[in-house]
Design a protein around this motif. Structure first.
Motif, PDB file in Angstrom:
ATOM      1  N   VAL A  74      -2.077  -6.018  -7.612  1.00 57.54           N
ATOM      2  CA  VAL A  74      -3.221  -5.272  -8.037  1.00 57.54           C
ATOM      3  C   VAL A  74      -3.836  -4.394  -6.753  1.00 57.54           C
ATOM      4  O   VAL A  74      -4.041  -3.212  -6.692  1.00 57.54           O
ATOM      5  CB  VAL A  74      -4.095  -5.837  -8.579  1.00 57.54           C
ATOM      6  N   MET A  75      -3.763  -5.429  -5.685  1.00 59.20           N
ATOM      7  CA  MET A  75      -4.582  -4.858  -4.308  1.00 59.20           C
ATOM      8  C   MET A  75      -3.587  -3.756  -3.983  1.00 59.20           C
ATOM      9  O   MET A  75      -4.004  -2.723  -3.391  1.00 59.20           O
ATOM     10  CB  MET A  75      -4.904  -6.088  -3.425  1.00 59.20           C
ATOM     11  N   ARG A  76      -2.309  -4.062  -3.783  1.00 59.54           N
ATOM     12  CA  ARG A  76      -1.229  -2.893  -3.169  1.00 59.54           C
ATOM     13  C   ARG A  76      -1.348  -1.742  -3.995  1.00 59.54           C
ATOM     14  O   ARG A  76      -1.488  -0.832  -3.337  1.00 59.54           O
ATOM     15  CB  ARG A  76       0.098  -3.590  -2.916  1.00 59.54           C
ATOM     16  N   TRP A  77      -1.650  -1.807  -5.190  1.00 58.33           N
ATOM     17  CA  TRP A  77      -1.512  -0.371  -5.988  1.00 58.33           C
ATOM     18  C   TRP A  77      -2.735  -0.001  -5.767  1.00 58.33           C
ATOM     19  O   TRP A  77      -2.881   1.273  -5.749  1.00 58.33           O
ATOM     20  CB  TRP A  77      -1.204  -0.998  -7.623  1.00 58.33           C
ATOM     21  N   TYR A  78      -3.822  -0.531  -5.780  1.00 59.56           N
ATOM     22  CA  TYR A  78      -5.251   0.040  -5.679  1.00 59.56           C
ATOM     23  C   TYR A  78      -5.375   0.753  -4.292  1.00 59.56           C
ATOM     24  O   TYR A  78      -6.018   1.687  -4.173  1.00 59.56           O
ATOM     25  CB  TYR A  78      -6.184  -1.116  -5.824  1.00 59.56           C
ATOM     26  N   ARG A  79      -4.910  -0.106  -3.196  1.00 64.45           N
ATOM     27  CA  ARG A  79      -5.129   0.534  -2.010  1.00 64.45           C
ATOM     28  C   ARG A  79      -4.134   1.928  -1.779  1.00 64.45           C
ATOM     29  O   ARG A  79      -4.762   2.887  -1.095  1.00 64.45           O
ATOM     30  CB  ARG A  79      -4.550  -0.316  -0.732  1.00 64.45           C
ATOM     31  N   ASP A  80      -3.128   2.028  -2.453  1.00 67.57           N
ATOM     32  CA  ASP A  80      -2.653   3.448  -2.273  1.00 67.57           C
ATOM     33  C   ASP A  80      -3.137   4.472  -3.148  1.00 67.57           C
ATOM     34  O   ASP A  80      -3.350   5.503  -2.813  1.00 67.57           O
ATOM     35  CB  ASP A  80      -1.065   3.213  -2.773  1.00 67.57           C
ATOM     36  N   LEU A  81      -3.709   4.002  -4.350  1.00 62.91           N
ATOM     37  CA  LEU A  81      -4.153   4.814  -5.475  1.00 62.91           C
ATOM     38  C   LEU A  81      -5.531   5.475  -4.894  1.00 62.91           C
ATOM     39  O   LEU A  81      -5.743   6.613  -4.970  1.00 62.91           O
ATOM     40  CB  LEU A  81      -4.475   4.199  -6.746  1.00 62.91           C
ATOM     41  N   ILE A  82      -6.534   4.696  -4.127  1.00 62.35           N
ATOM     42  CA  ILE A  82      -7.840   5.047  -4.195  1.00 62.35           C
ATOM     43  C   ILE A  82      -7.703   6.009  -2.975  1.00 62.35           C
ATOM     44  O   ILE A  82      -8.682   6.715  -2.746  1.00 62.35           O
ATOM     45  CB  ILE A  82      -8.774   3.813  -3.715  1.00 62.35           C
TER      46      ILE A  82
END
Length: 462
Positions: A227-235
């Motif tokens: 989740v954190m890896r996905w979130y850091r790229d998304l935001i």
């Protein structure tokens, strides 16, 4: 401090419309409380200021009697800096009014207002201004420190929407601070905290924001790294309309959370989409396609409802211990440390949040206001929170250890509203290249450092 004579106190009391509370008075112990119950300070005088005249009398009194002075708006400050020992507290709670100009798209709020007061006044017109996460937060403290919240990526920081302020200076003078009047002071109060005077009124720009599409999406702790890896790229590449802060949390044992998740440690993102509602579902398609959340409470809701969502979880009177940093990159090594401490949340209300400060907030120059970390991606905060003082050692230890593990991965300084008493070097790191300019302005407006119960910018003449 000069000796305080009863005649002088009596004269000050006679000049106040709002009233004065002293240690022998019945309401004293309640009056000295702030939001963080870990703070136990005992002021000599608490002035319940009803108007600007009361504030001027109190500032003059503190200066003339060399009396330690603190200023309390909403009382939410992390370090409890709205109250002091053996000094005078200027309590602005009675200066509570709002005035909305729906045609001019502005709202003016008294220094004693909370963001709940402002949201109540503006929402009926379908308008909002960027503010914090919890509606009980004071307007003054949050604004003067910068102002991070659900609308940061779309509308910038709260200070980016501040148009004008009324300020009582250390010499007792009442001035306006805006782009045309006292522009150096206006620059300084946008992020420089309460170092330069008592702000009795704020005027903000409003935006046509009414119903937003938001709320929490929760995931299993075992999914945190993904989740954190996905979130850091998304935001980093998200449209400005989309805001979302990452959190570790323990699910509260109350509605709207389902019974099977009560008191379970989880990770999640609290979303706030402030774009056109017809586009909301489309915006969230890839978010929902990434991974099925264990709980998805994201949907249309009034902007004030999102702001008030956490009020019941964080009432006044809890023990709080804070640590914070600005963060530019969320590395895999940092994520590994986050997972370690997220799994070890020491109490139901303890948490870690990563608030995005990119988007609109990042497109303003670092030197345009006193707030110096426009190039950071997140404001990170870890807080140990518990209702029972007996657990203080546990929540403090967790918070300090968490901070120590993540600080090497940070950008250096921290959001001043998330800082406790961390020393002068930490303050300098937070203001960076803006610090010397702040000192120059402090020398001009408060050369004797009357306003020093804050994240203090010391005048060079003192």
């Amino acid at each position: 401090m000069k000796e305080l004579k009863e005649d002088a106190i009596k004269e000050l009391k006679a000049n106040l419309r709002g009233g004065m509370i002293e240690p022998q008075d019945a309401g004293y112990d309640d009056a000295r409380k702030v939001y963080n119950a870990m703070i136990h300070r005992k002021p000599r005088l608490i002035a319940r200021c009803a108007d600007v005249a009361d504030v001027i009398h109190c500032v003059n009194f503190a200066r003339e009697h060399d009396l330690l002075l603190s200023v309390r708006g909403g009382g939410h400050n992390a370090g409890g800096l709205g109250v002091c020992d053996d000094g005078l507290v200027i309590d602005l709670a009675l200066i509570k009014y709002t005035r909305v100009d729906p045609q001019g798209l502005t709202v003016t709020a008294g220094g004693g207002c909370t963001w709940g007061d402002v949201d109540h006044a503006t929402h009926v017109f379908g308008l909002a201004t960027p503010s914090g996460i919890v509606s009980t937060t004071g307007v003054g403290g949050l604004t003067l420190g910068g102002g991070i919240g659900h609308l940061t990526r779309k509308c910038g920081l709260t200070i980016d929407n501040l148009l004008s302020a009324d300020v009582v200076l250390a010499n007792g003078e009442f001035v306006k601070a805006n782009a045309d009047e006292n522009p150096d002071l206006f620059w300084a109060i946008r992020g420089g905290g309460g170092n330069f005077g008592v702000v009795t009124s704020f005027t903000f720009k409003l935006h046509p924001i009414d119903t937003i599409y938001g709320g929490p999406m929760l995931y299993e702790l075992s999914e945190t790294a993904e989740v954190m890896r996905w979130y850091r790229d998304l935001i980093k590449g998200a449209p400005d309309d989309l805001n979302g802060f990452f959190a570790f949390l323990t699910v509260p044992p109350a509605p709207p959370f389902p019974d099977h998740l009560h008191l379970k440690k989880m990770c999640g993102i609290v979303w706030a989409y402030a774009g056109p509602l017809p586009k909301a579902e489309e915006t969230f398609k890839p978010i929902r396609a990434f991974k099925k959340a264990a709980l998805d409470l994201v949907g249309p809701l009034p902007h004030p409802a999102l702001k008030g969502m956490f009020d019941a979880l964080y009432p006044p009177g809890l023990q709080w211990y804070w640590r914070a940093d600005f963060v530019k990159e969320l590395s895999d090594e940092a994520i590994a440390q986050h997972i370690k401490f997220g799994n070890a949340l020491p109490s139901m209300q303890s948490t870690m949040h990563l608030y995005p400060i990119n988007g609109a907030a990042s497109r303003i120059a670092n030197n345009a206001t006193a707030w110096n970390y426009r190039d950071a991606t997140w404001a990170q905060v870890m807080v140990g929170v518990d209702p029972d003082p007996a657990n203080n050692d546990k929540i403090i230890s967790w918070t300090k250890s968490y901070y120590d593990a993540l600080h090497p991965h940070s950008a250096g300084g921290a959001y001043v509203n998330f800082m406790m008493d961390e020393g002068e070097e930490r303050i300098k790191a937070t203001y960076g290249s803006n610090y010397e300019r702040l000192v120059t302005i402090k020398n001009k407006y408060d050369p004797n450092n009357l306003f020093r119960v804050n994240q203090n910018i010391k005048p060079s003449k003192k």
